[in-house]
Design a protein around this motif. Structure first.
Motif, mmCIF file in Angstrom:
data_model
loop_
_atom_site.group_PDB
_atom_site.id
_atom_site.type_symbol
_atom_site.label_atom_id
_atom_site.label_comp_id
_atom_site.label_asym_id
_atom_site.label_seq_id
_atom_site.Cartn_x
_atom_site.Cartn_y
_atom_site.Cartn_z
ATOM 1 N N LEU A 195 0.839 -1.209 0.000
ATOM 2 C CA LEU A 195 0.000 0.000 0.000
ATOM 3 C C LEU A 195 0.871 1.256 0.000
ATOM 4 O O LEU A 195 0.633 2.181 -0.784
ATOM 5 N N ALA A 196 1.879 1.271 0.858
ATOM 6 C CA ALA A 196 2.762 2.447 0.963
ATOM 7 C C ALA A 196 3.510 2.688 -0.354
ATOM 8 O O ALA A 196 3.624 3.835 -0.799
ATOM 9 N N ALA A 197 3.986 1.617 -0.993
ATOM 10 C CA ALA A 197 4.724 1.762 -2.250
ATOM 11 C C ALA A 197 3.827 2.337 -3.345
ATOM 12 O O ALA A 197 4.230 3.253 -4.074
ATOM 13 N N ILE A 198 2.626 1.809 -3.449
ATOM 14 C CA ILE A 198 1.715 2.303 -4.491
ATOM 15 C C ILE A 198 1.341 3.755 -4.225
ATOM 16 O O ILE A 198 1.408 4.595 -5.132
ATOM 17 N N ILE A 199 0.966 4.065 -2.997
ATOM 18 C CA ILE A 199 0.550 5.433 -2.661
ATOM 19 C C ILE A 199 1.703 6.412 -2.886
ATOM 20 O O ILE A 199 1.526 7.453 -3.525
ATOM 21 N N THR A 200 2.876 6.077 -2.381
ATOM 22 C CA THR A 200 4.033 6.966 -2.519
ATOM 23 C C THR A 200 4.399 7.176 -3.986
ATOM 24 O O THR A 200 4.554 8.310 -4.446
ATOM 25 N N ASN A 201 4.538 6.077 -4.717
ATOM 26 C CA ASN A 201 4.970 6.178 -6.113
ATOM 27 C C ASN A 201 3.915 6.849 -6.976
ATOM 28 O O ASN A 201 4.248 7.643 -7.862
ATOM 29 N N PHE A 202 2.643 6.564 -6.721
ATOM 30 C CA PHE A 202 1.585 7.194 -7.511
ATOM 31 C C PHE A 202 1.499 8.690 -7.210
ATOM 32 O O PHE A 202 1.342 9.499 -8.128
ATOM 33 N N ASN A 203 1.616 9.066 -5.943
ATOM 34 C CA ASN A 203 1.558 10.494 -5.607
ATOM 35 C C ASN A 203 2.694 11.273 -6.262
ATOM 36 O O ASN A 203 2.490 12.393 -6.745
ATOM 37 N N LYS A 204 3.885 10.691 -6.287
ATOM 38 C CA LYS A 204 5.016 11.344 -6.966
ATOM 39 C C LYS A 204 4.754 11.458 -8.467
ATOM 40 O O LYS A 204 5.021 12.493 -9.074
ATOM 41 N N LEU A 205 4.227 10.391 -9.054
ATOM 42 C CA LEU A 205 3.898 10.402 -10.481
ATOM 43 C C LEU A 205 2.825 11.440 -10.768
ATOM 44 O O LEU A 205 2.944 12.233 -11.710
ATOM 45 N N LYS A 206 1.785 11.456 -9.966
ATOM 46 C CA LYS A 206 0.680 12.384 -10.207
ATOM 47 C C LYS A 206 1.152 13.837 -10.115
ATOM 48 O O LYS A 206 0.732 14.681 -10.909
ATOM 49 N N LYS A 207 2.045 14.116 -9.187
ATOM 50 C CA LYS A 207 2.595 15.469 -9.074
ATOM 51 C C LYS A 207 3.297 15.854 -10.382
ATOM 52 O O LYS A 207 3.125 16.974 -10.867
ATOM 53 N N GLU A 208 4.065 14.938 -10.946
ATOM 54 C CA GLU A 208 4.728 15.194 -12.232
ATOM 55 C C GLU A 208 3.691 15.411 -13.334
ATOM 56 O O GLU A 208 3.811 16.334 -14.141
ATOM 57 N N LEU A 209 2.688 14.527 -13.374
ATOM 58 C CA LEU A 209 1.664 14.628 -14.420
ATOM 59 C C LEU A 209 0.941 15.966 -14.367
ATOM 60 O O LEU A 209 0.718 16.606 -15.393
ATOM 61 N N LEU A 210 0.588 16.396 -13.166
ATOM 62 C CA LEU A 210 -0.193 17.628 -13.025
ATOM 63 C C LEU A 210 0.629 18.885 -13.316
ATOM 64 O O LEU A 210 0.061 19.956 -13.488
ATOM 65 N N SER A 211 1.948 18.726 -13.412
ATOM 66 C CA SER A 211 2.794 19.881 -13.735
ATOM 67 C C SER A 211 2.991 20.054 -15.245
ATOM 68 O O SER A 211 3.651 20.995 -15.675
#
Length: 185
Positions: free
Chosen positions: A11-27
């Motif tokens: 759970l932590a790996a998915i949440i952490t990695n997805f949040n980092k990815l989403k931050k990149e995507l939204l920029s």
């Protein structure tokens, strides 16, 4: 980040990695997301940010499909019906096509929803179900989920960061050319 070995770590790996990815995507400005400038999933091809998100979405949906079929004692075609493990480039092209009519914003929302569904799936399973019994050949369910979520999110973020850096370097080169042209006048 180490390879998850239990439910909490997954759970932590998915949440952490997805949040980092989403931050990149939204920029990323939406007008740049359809440009085919990233290294593709097949050798010698290029893809867009939209394609990359479609790829992640496709794999996430497959994880949910595999689990649904297994829970209902239905046969699962791994990785997908009509595709073999050595045809993942073709499968990537299928994902691009499946979502080609969706805007970048729609793709991100769909990916968000898929990640939410995958997190709910993980929470519905015991650690035993996720990591202590084989689920597909020698792989556990937790490992299969990680292979198709947390790891690709990290890879996708790296591709995006590389693309942004290359775009910045190109833009800087243009400014140097413009400034040198101004100096020549």
């Amino acid at each position: 980040m180490a390879v998850p070995v239990n439910q909490d770590e997954l759970l932590a790996a998915i949440i952490t990695n997805f949040n980092k990815l989403k931050k990149e995507l939204l920029s990323i400005p939406a007008e740049l997301t359809s440009l085919k400038e990233l290294e593709g999933h097949s050798k010698g091809t290029l893809m867009s940010i939209d394609n990359l998100v479609a790829y992640l979405l496709g794999w996430g949906e497959l994880v949910l499909k595999w689990n649904y079929k297994k829970e209902h004692n239905e046969a699962v075609d791994f990785p997908e019906t009509g595709y073999k493990w050595n045809e993942l480039g073709k499968l990537a092209q299928k994902f691009y096509k499946d979502y080609e009519d969706d805007s970048f914003e729609e793709l991100v929302v769909k990916l968000d929803n898929t990640v939410t569904s995958i997190l709910a799936l993980i929470k519905s399973k015991s650690n035993y179900d996720l990591y202590e019994i084989p689920w597909y050949e020698k792989w556990t369910l937790g490992r299969m989920i990680q292979f198709n979520t947390a790891s690709p999110y990290t890879n996708a973020r790296g591709r995006i960061r590389k693309w942004k850096k290359e775009r910045d370097e190109k833009n800087q080169q243009w400014w140097i050319v413009i400034l040198n042209a101004d100096d020549a006048d």
